[in-house]
Every structure is written in C-alpha cells, then in structure tokens.
Design a protein around this motif. Sequence first.
Motif, PDB file in Angstrom:
ATOM      1  N   MET A 149      24.509  17.349  66.960  1.00 33.17           N
ATOM      2  CA  MET A 149      25.603  17.412  65.996  1.00 33.17           C
ATOM      3  C   MET A 149      25.492  16.295  64.965  1.00 33.17           C
ATOM      4  SD  MET A 149      28.859  18.334  68.437  1.00 33.17           S
ATOM      5  CE  MET A 149      30.041  18.329  67.086  1.00 33.17           C
TER       6      MET A 149
ATOM      7  N   ASP B  86      33.009  15.167  65.941  1.00 38.05           N
ATOM      8  CA  ASP B  86      33.454  15.717  64.655  1.00 38.05           C
ATOM      9  C   ASP B  86      34.177  14.656  63.823  1.00 38.05           C
ATOM     10  OD1 ASP B  86      32.398  18.260  64.931  1.00 38.05           O
ATOM     11  OD2 ASP B  86      34.234  19.098  65.797  1.00 38.05           O
TER      12      ASP B  86
ATOM     13  N   ILE C  39      33.416  16.734  71.752  1.00 37.05           N
ATOM     14  CA  ILE C  39      33.079  17.370  70.475  1.00 37.05           C
ATOM     15  C   ILE C  39      34.064  16.946  69.387  1.00 37.05           C
ATOM     16  CG2 ILE C  39      32.981  19.608  69.291  1.00 37.05           C
ATOM     17  CD1 ILE C  39      31.658  20.687  71.882  1.00 37.05           C
TER      18      ILE C  39
END
Length: 183
Positions: A61, A111, A107
Amino acid sequence: AQPKKYEPAEGSAESRTGEPNAYGPDGGFNSTCPFPFVNRFKLVWVNEKTEKEQAQIVRTMLEKESIAASFADELVDFHSGFQKLVETNQIGRETQEGYRVSLRELIHAVDFVKRHAKALGVETALAWAIREVYYKRLQNDDDRNVISSRVNNLGALSGVPLDIIFAERSDALQGFNVAYGAQ
C-alpha cells in the motif's frame, strides 16, 4: 438432498468467535441469519492474515504511493500487540463491548499515512494515524497509559513530539489559556 453444512476454517475469526447471529451452537451456519442477507450476498470466509502477510500488505500500500515502508514491520507489531491486549482482556475490560480489532484498523492507519505523509512527513503522519485509529477509541486512562507506553517505544516515532500529538484536548486548551492569558 440436504444442503452441505458450512464449517468455518480452523483458526479463522469465525471459528473462534462463533457469532451467534450467523452460526449455530455447533459452529455451522444458523438459519436465524436474516433472509435478505443470505439471499443477496455470497458469504466468503477468509482466514486471518499472519503478521508477515499483514506487513506485506502495508508495504504494498505504501510503495504504491512512493512512501518508504521502513516502519511496516513495526506498525504490524504494534497492531498485533494491540490486538493481543484486547484478546487477553488487558485493555477494554471496563467497557461493556470491549474493543474490536481486525486488519481493517491496520489498513485505516496506512490510509491515514498515505493521505497525510506529504504534508506532515511520514513519521509524524504515522504518529497521528496511531492516535486517530487506535488511541482515540480507548475509553479509560488505564488503557491510554498502556498504549501510550507502547507508542513511546516505537523506534519509527523517535523524533516525533508524541506528547503534543497524544495530549488530551483539555490539556492543549489549558496550554493555550496559560500561553495567551485567557481566563
């Protein structure tokens, strides 16, 4: 012919929690699950990710945003430690529901870092992410103290002013009152 009974995978969250609305007393699917839910969705059961897999998700990510992922393992260790504290009832025991922790929080933290790394710097964005995702949900001082000590031991945050980021709002307001002479 009778439909095949679903059994959750060994080690999956479903096999450990035995959610009563979705599973019967023997761990199989329970017909009390609302019909529209069963009718409209295909239920897919997934085993929890290992720490190694979680770290790979974090790295991927961050690398997509060209952010150095040097803290990935440390963030996953923090997340796993938080999860273990919840599972062993070392934090969250004073709340009726306790705290729920899953890959979703990890997550959300990543983010947050992705959104704010350019403006704040990666380390500061990480500190704010931990505050927003993990720390702000804590409902008593004992839990906050446990997590604060873990945050203070994170090497990735060694140059970040954690006392300012993790200060209670009332402390910050009091500081402004003292600094600017407000009554």
